[in-house]
Design an enzyme around this catalytic site. Sequence first.
Site, short mmCIF file in Angstrom:
data_model
loop_
_atom_site.label_atom_id
_atom_site.label_comp_id
_atom_site.label_asym_id
_atom_site.label_seq_id
_atom_site.Cartn_x
_atom_site.Cartn_y
_atom_site.Cartn_z
N GLY A 1 -3.48 1.04 5.37
CA GLY A 1 -3.39 0.30 4.11
C GLY A 1 -3.39 -1.19 4.35
O GLY A 1 -2.68 -1.95 3.69
N ALA A 2 -4.25 -1.63 5.29
CA ALA A 2 -4.23 -3.04 5.72
C ALA A 2 -5.06 -3.95 4.82
O ALA A 2 -5.18 -5.14 5.11
CB ALA A 2 -4.71 -3.14 7.16
N ASN A 3 -5.63 -3.41 3.74
CA ASN A 3 -6.46 -4.26 2.89
C ASN A 3 -5.67 -4.92 1.76
O ASN A 3 -6.23 -5.71 1.01
CB ASN A 3 -7.62 -3.45 2.29
CG ASN A 3 -7.13 -2.32 1.41
OD1 ASN A 3 -6.73 -1.29 1.92
ND2 ASN A 3 -7.13 -2.52 0.10
N SER B 1 11.32 2.98 1.60
CA SER B 1 11.58 2.24 0.37
C SER B 1 13.04 2.42 -0.04
O SER B 1 13.67 3.42 0.33
CB SER B 1 10.68 2.80 -0.74
OG SER B 1 11.12 2.39 -2.01
N TYR C 1 7.93 10.36 -5.68
CA TYR C 1 7.84 9.16 -4.83
C TYR C 1 9.05 9.09 -3.89
O TYR C 1 8.91 8.88 -2.68
CB TYR C 1 7.76 7.90 -5.69
CG TYR C 1 7.65 6.63 -4.88
CD1 TYR C 1 6.55 6.39 -4.05
CD2 TYR C 1 8.64 5.64 -4.93
CE1 TYR C 1 6.44 5.22 -3.30
CE2 TYR C 1 8.55 4.48 -4.18
CZ TYR C 1 7.44 4.27 -3.37
OH TYR C 1 7.35 3.11 -2.61
#
Length: 328
Positions: A38-40, A168, A193
């Site tokens: 998820g590096a974008n 989280s 989640y």
Amino acid sequence: MAKVLSDRTKAARLPLLPRHWGVADIPDQTGKTAVVTGANSGLGLRTAEALAAKGAHVLMACRNELKAATALEQVSAAATGPKPEVLPLDLADLSSVRRAADHLDARDNAIDILVNNAGVMALPRNIRTAEGFDAQFGTNHLGHYALTGLLLPALLRATAPRVVTVSSVAAWGGFINWSDPNWRVLYVRWLAYSQSKLANLLFTAELDRRARAHGTNLTAVAAHPGLSATHLYDSAAERGLSGALAAVQQRALVAMAQSDRMGALPQLYAATMPNLPGNAYLGPGLETFGYPRRTLRNPLAFSRTQARALWRLSETLTDIRYPWPDWP
Ligand SMILES: NC(=O)c1ccc[n+]([C@@H]2O[C@H](COP(=O)([O-])OP(=O)(O)OC[C@H]3O[C@@H](n4cnc5c(N)ncnc54)[C@H](OP(=O)(O)O)[C@@H]3O)[C@@H](O)[C@H]2O)c1
């Protein structure tokens, strides 16, 4: 006889961190290879930038080619060492996870740092992965469980491999829905989640235990970013009146949030600081914001029974088994 410390004791012994630890404090990463999922976007993008700026060879594992290309320009501009690269990866499709891992394995290089960062949050409908898993459990936990396992040979080629998994504050409200982990009977998006984020902590604990029990140098740690302004809140958006209310709520949350640069600090600390105890958990000093420090977690995340059971469930669902059998 050496005294064996429990994970809880080891985490508690983590020394208090300097109050204002920032990107400038990251040690030189020259010679290291880091994979960031998820590096974008958001925290992953900031993590990739900071690691590249410190000399690491960064592989940006992203699912969207166009977004990845734009982000690559940003990370390349910050890089002081080898040119960063994009690694196509969709965590919601195990064949894509296998392709990404095969691609890396074929290079025969070591991976020093794996940052399991990508995630989706509170999707309004029960969206499924390619294998039919709930998208949050499938992407946030099962995809990373699979990726880490498939990258194990490359990780173990490094001298001191580090796996950082991003959880989280939502993990505090989490429990594993053992009878229906993919939420087929009743979908409650925030519970789904929270489950996935508790799973990130249980995975870290079990990965670290198994790595040690099998005599490897791999250290697994976890981090959370508090409340950070990123695109994560877009994935929770929905249509209609409830959508409009949710949008107002999201704007308020984002307005209160710290920047993505600040939010990325705990995972950067977890990825780069030497001598972190296994299963350490880093988060912002004031829980939702602030500079990184050791932090508390849902006590369920220390349950050995739950961690083992989740590991077995992950093996069964993904059909990916680490070369580390359980031990008594
Ligand atoms: N922001 C916060 O306040 C907060 C709080 C607690 C925890 N976190 C955690 O922080 C992590 C990073 O989130 P963020 O806040 O930076 O959000 P973000 O800006 O939305 O970034 C999430 C990243 O994950 C990627 N991703 C989503 N599904 C994927 C898939 N199936 N395969 C590969 N990549 C996928 C996204 O790709 P696309 O751009 O293609 O969608 C994006 O690059 C998540 O694990 C999240 O749970 C964030």
